[in-house]
Design a protein around this motif. Structure first.
Motif, short mmCIF file in Angstrom:
data_model
loop_
_atom_site.label_atom_id
_atom_site.label_comp_id
_atom_site.label_asym_id
_atom_site.label_seq_id
_atom_site.Cartn_x
_atom_site.Cartn_y
_atom_site.Cartn_z
N ALA A 291 0.84 -1.20 0.00
CA ALA A 291 0.00 0.00 0.00
C ALA A 291 0.87 1.24 0.00
CB ALA A 291 -0.93 0.01 1.21
N ASN A 292 0.35 2.29 -0.60
CA ASN A 292 0.97 3.60 -0.45
C ASN A 292 0.92 3.96 1.03
OD1 ASN A 292 0.81 6.64 -0.17
ND2 ASN A 292 1.20 6.50 -2.36
N ILE A 293 1.93 4.71 1.51
CA ILE A 293 2.00 5.00 2.94
C ILE A 293 0.77 5.76 3.43
CG2 ILE A 293 3.32 7.15 2.68
CD1 ILE A 293 4.87 6.21 5.25
N GLU A 294 0.14 6.57 2.55
CA GLU A 294 -1.05 7.30 2.97
C GLU A 294 -2.26 6.38 3.15
OE1 GLU A 294 0.84 8.51 0.48
OE2 GLU A 294 1.61 10.39 1.31
N LYS A 295 -2.23 5.22 2.48
CA LYS A 295 -3.35 4.28 2.56
C LYS A 295 -3.07 3.16 3.57
CE LYS A 295 -7.24 2.42 0.94
NZ LYS A 295 -8.55 3.09 1.05
#
Length: 581
Positions: A231-235
């Motif tokens: 996952a992207n770190i924001e997600k």
């Protein structure tokens, strides 16, 4: 193409002040030239490689059944006003007026324009699903453009939009685009990973990013040990087990003097405690309201989730001037205990899920140079609202397991979204279903940064000599390099080889310049020519060509009749082992 007739301004020395390899090498190799901040001229070899990326994209999009269109770069304000994004977007949206004082913007994206096109041309469910795409310039007035084509203000993007009658059909379109993206980035020779992502201000119910793995990437990709989560770190989501947290030093509430302590590091050092034992209290502005976010002191706030948490269009940190109007408490001394008595006008307080009930924390005492210690969560301060507000950190545990999470750097080159009916509802874009009732189109959105994809390939493919691109992206597949082109024997062999390879479909440049061999070979390596063929008096005598693949160190001797087979075999080898670059 002969080198003497080609605009190819390579540089001997590295350009000054450049942070990442792709930007440095594209300037040095004469691929791009800066015109203004974040705005670049594409020079001939840069454009050649860019067009090769575009051709791969176009072939795979066509194969997936998408239809190519070309939409206006200049967009009327009225369309953006229908979706509320004219007011909701900030200064990245470059607005201007024409001679009649009508408002327009330069297109940073095309959701509104494509929805307007389809609502005026598609009437019935029988015409669905349909996917339309374009490859076109965009403009976003980035506050800090950097890294060349990685984050420019003007850039080329492939954007596609699907329109469906049902959720099932929308999912099918989404999966078809996901497969097309996998094919595109594989054909570009990239090491990439698809990851769960936040939809951001585009909106929608689900999205995935395609990340090229590179140490210089701006984004962080979170993966687990077994490799089945990315996952992207924001997600990304994680959990921290209380048993793994340090034992608290203070377990009863007391106010302590902390002179000059303005940061978590200052407080932790003065009180000799772990930063995990602290919480920080931060004020944000959510649309027109001021709100408070409370997170552990060792964590960063994931600001992308805040609009959803506070159900706001836009959430940003409150400025120092705004905080001064709300309270006399200085930055660094804010705390959540009795905050309503010290800070007027706060509409909501949300605690991060890592602030555990029953744990003891240190926090600002809402008084200059004082902090509370031993503040018990759930007793000394009540946590009515909690949400996952923190960014994942290295070593966090995967939700539902004890697997540690790892962070690797990545470059986002593609993003796919399920938009649902967000834009079709706002813009009243409807079709007639099987029962003759009007329904909003169910949409998907799929973008690829074309220039960014090329730059990412260079980030993954370079060495101390220059660019190492896969043959399918290299500005030229082959460089024919005679030692001395003026020598009649060398000229004839070089010309014959050049013409023969061109006739067989190879993309070839002939270096006919009257310069030293060192400069010719260095230039070929610098710009990333996939294969160099050297013609000299000794090789002519032996009846061979000295041949070298860019990603290999050793030269080989190949007869002129075998050159084309040698090239094809070498290029196939690269496809089989892209990591060799």
């Amino acid at each position: 193409m002969k080198r003497s007739k080609y605009l190819l301004p390579t540089q001997k020395n590295d350009p000054a002040g450049i942070e990442i390899a792709s930007h440095r090498l594209m300037l040095k190799a004469g691929m791009i030239r800066q015109l203004a901040s974040g705005i670049y001229d594409m020079l001939p070899i840069g454009l050649k490689s860019l067009r090769k990326v575009e051709n791969i994209i176009r072939e795979e999009m066509n194969k997936a059944g998408a239809l190519e269109v070309s939409l206006p770069y200049v967009q009327p304000a009225e369309l953006w006003q229908e979706t509320g994004r004219w007011e909701g977007n900030g200064k990245e949206l470059l607005r201007f007026q024409d001679r009649h004082q009508r408002d327009f913007c330069l297109g940073p994206t095309h959701e509104e324009v494509i929805t307007e096109l389809v609502r005026g041309t598609v009437r019935s469910y029988k015409e669905l699903p349909i996917t339309l795409y374009q490859i076109q310039l965009k403009f976003r007035d980035e506050i800090r453009p950097r890294f060349g084509l990685m984050r420019g203000r003007e850039f080329i993007m492939k954007d596609a939009y699907s329109f469906s009658a049902t959720e099932e059909s929308c999912n099918d379109c989404y999966q078809a685009m996901k497969l097309a993206y996998q094919n595109i980035f594989s054909r570009c020779g990239l090491q990439f990973q698809s990851v769960e992502a936040d939809s951001g201000n585009i909106g929608g119910s689900a999205s995935e990013e395609f990340m090229v793995l590179a140490a210089t990437g701006e984004d962080a990709v979170v993966t687990n040990e077994s490799g089945d989560y990315a996952a992207n770190i924001e997600k990304a989501q994680s959990e921290e087990f209380i048993a793994q947290l340090p034992k608290e030093k203070y377990t009863s509430l007391a106010k302590v003097h902390t002179p000059g302590a303005k940061t978590i590091e200052d407080v932790s050092r003065q009180l000799a405690i772990d930063s995990k034992e602290t919480v920080k209290t931060l004020i944000y502005k959510a649309d027109e309201d001021f709100v408070v976010v409370v997170v552990p002191g060792d964590r960063q706030v994931n600001e992308l989730v805040l609009p959803k948490v506070f159900q706001a269009q836009k959430v940003r940190p409150a400025t120092e001037q705004e905080v001064k109007k709300l309270t006399d408490v200085p930055f660094g001394s804010l705390g959540v205990i009795d905050i309503d008595k010290q800070v007027k006008g706060i509409s909501q307080i949300v605690f991060d899920t890592l602030v555990h009930p029953g744990r003891y924390y240190c926090m600002g005492a809402n008084e200059k140079d004082y902090h509370w210690v031993g503040a018990k969560a759930g007793t000394d301060f009540i946590m009515q609202n909690q949400a996952h507000l923190h960014l994942v950190a290295e070593g966090d545990k995967h939700v539902g397991s004890n697997e540690s999470l790892t962070l690797v750097r990545g470059i986002e080159v593609g993003h796919i979204f399920k938009l649902g009916t967000k834009y079709s509802q706002d813009m009243k874009a409807m079709f007639l279903d099987e029962q003759g009732k009007q329904q909003p189109f169910i949409m998907g959105c799929y973008g690829i940064g074309v220039g960014r994809t090329l730059a990412a390939a260079i980030e993954q493919g370079h060495d101390e000599h220059g660019i190492v691109l896969p043959p399918q992206l290299a500005p030229f597949e082959v460089a024919v390099v005679p030692v001395k082109y003026k020598d009649p024997a060398q000229k004839k062999v070089a010309d014959d080889l050049y013409e023969s390879l061109q006739a067989q479909g190879f993309d070839v440049i002939l270096d006919d310049r009257d310069v030293g061999m060192g400069m010719k070979c260095k230039d070929a390596d610098l710009i990333g020519v996939a294969a160099t063929l050297i013609v000299g008096p000794k090789s002519i005598e032996e009846g061979v060509i000295e041949a070298k693949l860019r990603w290999q160190t050793d030269k080989q001797k190949v007869t002129p009749n075998d050159v084309s087979n040698w090239l094809r075999n070498g290029f196939e080898q690269y496809h089989a082992e892209p990591s060799s670059a």
